[in-house]
Scaffold this active site. Structure first.
Site, short mmCIF file in Angstrom:
data_model
loop_
_atom_site.label_atom_id
_atom_site.label_comp_id
_atom_site.label_asym_id
_atom_site.label_seq_id
_atom_site.Cartn_x
_atom_site.Cartn_y
_atom_site.Cartn_z
N LYS A 1 1.43 -3.17 -2.47
CA LYS A 1 0.68 -2.94 -3.71
C LYS A 1 0.91 -4.08 -4.70
CE LYS A 1 1.01 2.07 -3.22
NZ LYS A 1 -0.33 2.45 -2.79
N HIS B 1 2.44 11.40 -7.28
CA HIS B 1 1.93 11.13 -5.93
C HIS B 1 2.69 12.04 -4.97
CE1 HIS B 1 1.51 8.80 -2.17
NE2 HIS B 1 0.48 8.19 -2.72
N CYS C 1 -3.75 11.29 -2.85
CA CYS C 1 -2.40 11.84 -2.62
C CYS C 1 -1.85 12.49 -3.87
CB CYS C 1 -1.43 10.76 -2.12
SG CYS C 1 -1.89 10.09 -0.53
N ASP D 1 9.29 6.03 -10.12
CA ASP D 1 8.35 5.59 -9.09
C ASP D 1 7.48 4.49 -9.72
OD1 ASP D 1 6.29 5.17 -7.37
OD2 ASP D 1 5.73 7.27 -7.14
N GLN E 1 3.01 1.86 -8.97
CA GLN E 1 1.78 1.42 -9.65
C GLN E 1 2.06 0.69 -10.96
OE1 GLN E 1 -1.09 1.51 -8.25
NE2 GLN E 1 -0.73 2.93 -6.57
#
Ligand code: PLP
Length: 415
Positions: A235, A132, A373, A209, A212
């Protein structure tokens, strides 16, 4: 006649979950809302909405510095969120959880406070081709300032990371290995355990990261043994404007503040200032108190269902969705990773991704279209945009069937 995959059975706890999200009862374009844009932001359960309302209606006050009842109550509620997050990630203790505005700010914090003092011209920062922008641009800015070099590991045509190449790019000058756990665009689940192990063997710090993955699976930072892990509340069924950074205490202890201001100091004089210990050193100014309270309620909500149950169900549902979309006339999947979570990207000859999104909206179906993104990833696949369907615990096979049926109409009308 196309064979339909068998829809996954919905566990009892998840059948009821749909009722917990008031927005899912609304209509869009005169049709019941089918929300498949969860990778952008998830919906909020009533319990999270209630916790925030309760705070503003009965407990609202600034935290940490007040001695009156409201302030001590609000402080306790906010710090409770930190304790819950530490337990949720199995951090050693709550001092390893820094509240930020979200994954983006967490990465910027690491770039400024951890990495900037360590890098000089010619040093390297390692990422992958599927990141991202939040896990690209802060490193580019740092490289611009210092002369460091951004190394990008390739991916295969199916959207899997070329993990051997990623590891082979770890060299004596690599100062950080940063990697997305689950791709927000194509749903690839990366083998972060192997990557962290390889980085540790070479004494390279790691940043994961998890924007997600944290809402789809259990994460244990002690088992993973990463140095940093970043995430966003919105999220994971929680408010916008708040998220966090997990950092190993030894790493946080070594870091200078990110921003200066109130609440992060031990003492201030015109001759100089001393700072609080982590995590407060990194939290200047009045924080997003209601957001923290929403995080605590959100964690309670997820735990009341159970992360293993959510993960098992969603894995079946995303496989079902991928299989159905793959056999839908006119639809081409972008990325068919060997291990997928959360999201599926696709394109159609019949319509541009933005047109797909607009047509689906008239059917009450919310998907995202664009580059998500991830412009370098789009370029890797030779496209400028995809339509993306992304699931959360409240989605079911009927949502996927409705999506497939509507895409069938797009193909018939424009294909
Ligand atoms: N990383 C990934 C993988 C994401 O999907 C996102 C948001 O879509 C981010 C980072 C940035 O999250 P935020 O905008 O909440 O800071």
């Amino acid at each position: 006649m196309i064979d339909r995959p068998t829809p996954p059975p919905i566990p009892e706890a998840l059948k009821r979950a749909r009722e917990d999200f008031p927005i899912l009862k609304r209509e869009v374009s005169g049709k019941p809302l089918i929300y498949l844009d969860n990778a952008a932001s998830t919906q909020k359960p009533q319990s999270v909405i209630d916790a925030i309302t309760q705070y503003y209606a009965y407990e609202n006050s600034n935290i940490h510095r007040g001695v009156h009842l409201l302030s001590t109550e609000a402080t306790a509620a906010y710090e409770n969120a930190r304790t819950k997050l530490a337990a949720y990630l199995n951090a050693n203790d709550e001092s390893e959880i820094v509240f930020t505005r979200g994954a983006t700010e967490s990465i910027n914090l690491v770039a400024h406070s951890f990495l900037a003092p360590l890098v000089s011209a010619g040093d390297e920062i390692l990422i992958s081709h599927m990141e991202h922008h939040a896990n690209i641009v802060p490193w580019q800015l740092l490289c611009e300032r210092t002369g460091a070099v951004l190394k990008v590991a390739p991916i295969f045509d199916n959207g899997d990371l070329d993990t051997d190449s990623y590891i082979s790019l770890m060299g004596p000058r690599t100062k950080l290995a940063a990697i997305v756990h689950v791709s927000n665009s194509i749903g690839t689940v990366n083998p972060i355990e192997r990557i962290i192990e390889a980085a540790k063997d070479r004494s390279i710090p790691t940043l994961i990261d998890s924007a997600q993955s944290i809402q789809h699976m259990k994460l244990d930072v002690q088992v993973l043994d990463c140095d940093f892990l970043v995430f966003s509340g919105h999220k994971m069924f929680m408010p916008t404007g708040i998220g966090g950074l997990y950092g190993k205490r030894a790493k946080l202890d070594s870091m200078r503040p990110y921003q200066g201001g109130g609440d992060m100091i031990a003492h201030v004089s015109f001759d100089g200032t001393t700072f609080k210990a982590p995590p407060y050193r990194f939290e200047a100014g009045t924080p997003h108190i209601a957001g923290g309270i929403g995080i605590a309620a959100g964690i309670d909500y997820i735990e009341s269902i159970g992360r293993d149950l959510i993960h098992d169900y969603e894995t079946q549902l995303i496989d079902y969705a991928a299989n159905r979309l793959k056999s839908t006339a006119g639809v081409r999947l972008i990325g068919e990773p060997s291990n997928r979570a959360g999201a599926i990207s696709f394109v159609m000859n019949a319509a541009h991704a933005h047109d797909i999104g607009t047509i689906l909206d008239t059917e009450g179906i919310a998907v995202r279209s664009g580059h998500h993104c991830c412009e370098p990833l789009m370029k890797r696949f030779g496209i400028s945009a995809t339509a993306r369907a992304s699931i959360a615990l409240y989605n079911n096979h009927e949502d996927i069937d409705a999506l497939v049926e509507s895409l069938g109409k797009v193909h018939q009308l424009f294909g």
